[in-house]
Design a protein around this motif. Structure first.
Motif, PDB file in Angstrom:
ATOM      1  N   THR A   1      42.671  41.898  47.159  1.00  0.00           N
ATOM      2  CA  THR A   1      41.748  40.868  46.635  1.00  0.00           C
ATOM      3  C   THR A   1      40.428  40.787  47.416  1.00  0.00           C
TER       4      THR A   1
ATOM      5  N   CYS B   1      39.560  36.900  46.601  1.00  0.00           N
ATOM      6  CA  CYS B   1      39.806  36.452  45.220  1.00  0.00           C
ATOM      7  C   CYS B   1      41.233  35.912  45.077  1.00  0.00           C
TER       8      CYS B   1
ATOM      9  N   HIS C   1      40.963  38.214  39.835  1.00  0.00           N
ATOM     10  CA  HIS C   1      39.628  38.629  39.390  1.00  0.00           C
ATOM     11  C   HIS C   1      39.271  37.992  38.044  1.00  0.00           C
TER      12      HIS C   1
END
Ligand SMILES: Cc1ncc(COP(=O)(O)O)c(C=O)c1O
Length: 403
Positions: free
Chosen positions: A49, A54, A58
């Motif tokens: 990530t 993240c 995503h």
């Protein structure tokens, strides 16, 4: 020009980028949830990530909509005006962090610069000039001059001497070394550590999170600030909103970034107790810190993490992953450690090549840190099925490598 990239990559043209990164020869042009896609549509499971950024995966639709709507409304005015989204983001962040006052910055290093400034000012306000901050071996706090000086990694510092001379270094987890320093010096103003060392190898202290409680006691005894770098461990990563919440203590200064914006660049330095009021008007600032856009992203990320129970999911799926890796890699002389979605698998030998092997043979994105630790930082909201998929892809890669 196509849908995803600005122009075909011309391999015969010289690059105008500074060669500061050892880049992998692959480009992802699109992402969705736990997956990344190359231009030809190949799907990769992302267990990294963007290095713990993240957390909600995503292209999360709620975050994407908030960014688009705010971009069409108002991106930036200045901190010389009231910014209602900044006030609202601070309120939300105060609720989940338990801290009292917040300053928004743009990155982890910048948040840590803020913490270092607070420690200096706290010392100077008490007549301690050139106050010292205790930091740990193998720590990582950033790449600015002050934060690389705080970082416990010679490679990060090499060539940038003279370093800022504000830091005293001790082994991570070693409270006796700190007590020793306390008995020798009267210029210490703060302790600054990561609750779990990320770049250093997903290191927990030998005494676990009790370390933080011991540090709190030392800080209380000596009137030092307890400052925690939760740039990587914050925002649900370890299965609590902030890693210090695995304990009963509270820091005086708390920094974060990475997962705070789910990919939008924003960070924060937060204060409580004796650190409140140390920075007054004119002491600190940032043109971009806490724009309307960035603040709305923070507000929406926190709101979404809470509404989706992403922290609880990270705790549960993370524990499952640690148990499964431990069981499936038993007898291979590996150590599996970590909390929530911050997992390290320490191998008995250097294993940097596993990044390419996992990527090219299993379409799996992982990281290796400290030379021999496979580091996994999957999305907080990873499903059980995706966790099983991660195990099925990675376990044979490690087994083959150690055969
Ligand atoms: C614990 C910690 N502190 C600080 C930083 C620096 O953050 P940034 O790269 O956003 O400046 C990092 C980045 O990896 C980190 O893990």
């Amino acid at each position: 020009m196509n849908q995803y990239t600005p122009a075909p990559i011309q391999s015969d043209q010289p690059s105008h980028l500074m060669p500061t990164y050892g880049r992998q020869q692959i480009a992802f042009v699109r992402g969705r949830g736990s997956y990344l896609y190359t231009e030809d549509g190949t799907e990769y499971l992302d267990a990294l990530t963007g290095i713990a950024v993240c957390g909600l995966g995503h292209a999360h639709p709620v975050i994407a909509d908030a960014i688009a709507e705010q971009a069409h409304t108002l991106i930036h005015t200045s901190n010389i005006f009231e910014i209602p989204w900044q006030t609202a983001a601070a309120q939300k962040l105060a609720e989940v962090s338990g801290m009292d006052e917040i300053f928004f910055s743009n990155s982890g290093a910048e948040s840590n610069e803020g913490a270092i400034k607070i420690a200096r000012k706290y010392g100077n306000d008490r007549g301690i000039h050139n106050g010292k901050i205790i930091v740990a071996d193998h720590s990582f706090h950033g790449r600015t001059i002050a934060t690389l000086s705080a970082t416990g990694n010679k490679k990060v510092q090499a060539g940038f001497e003279p370093l800022v001379d504000s830091f005293l270094r001790v082994p991570y987890g070693d409270v006796a070394a700190i007590a020793q320093l306390a008995s020798e010096r009267d210029d210490i103003v703060a302790i600054f550590v990561e609750p779990i060392q990320g770049e250093g190898g997903v290191n927990t202290a030998p005494q676990g999170f009790h370390y933080l409680e011991q540090l709190r006691e030392l800080c209380d005894q000596h009137n030092w600030l307890l400052m925690l770098d939760e740039v990587q461990t914050g925002n649900g990563r370890t299965g609590k909103y902030f890693a210090y919440q695995h304990t009963t203590i509270k820091p005086d200064v708390l920094t974060t970034a990475k997962g705070l914006g789910n990919g939008f660049p924003i960070g924060a330095v937060m204060v409580a107790g004796p650190a409140v009021g140390v920075l007054a008007a004119g002491n600190h600032g940032s043109t971009y810190g806490g724009t309307a856009l960035g603040s709305r992203v923070v507000y929406t990320v926190i709101d979404t993490i809470l509404k989706e129970n992403a922290v609880e999911n990270a705790a549960q799926i993370g524990q499952y992953l640690v148990e499964q890796f431990t069981a499936r890699l038993a007898h291979l002389n590996v150590t599996v450690r970590g909390f929530g979605m911050m997992i390290g698998i320490e191998l008995p030998k250097d294993c940097a090549e596993l990044v390419a092997i996992a990527r090219d043979t299993k379409q799996l994105i992982i990281n290796v840190t400290a030379g021999h630790v496979v580091r996994l930082l999957p999305p907080l909201n990873m499903t059980q099925q995706q966790a099983d998929d991660l195990l099925d892809r990675l376990v044979p890669v490690i087994q083959d490598f150690l055969k």
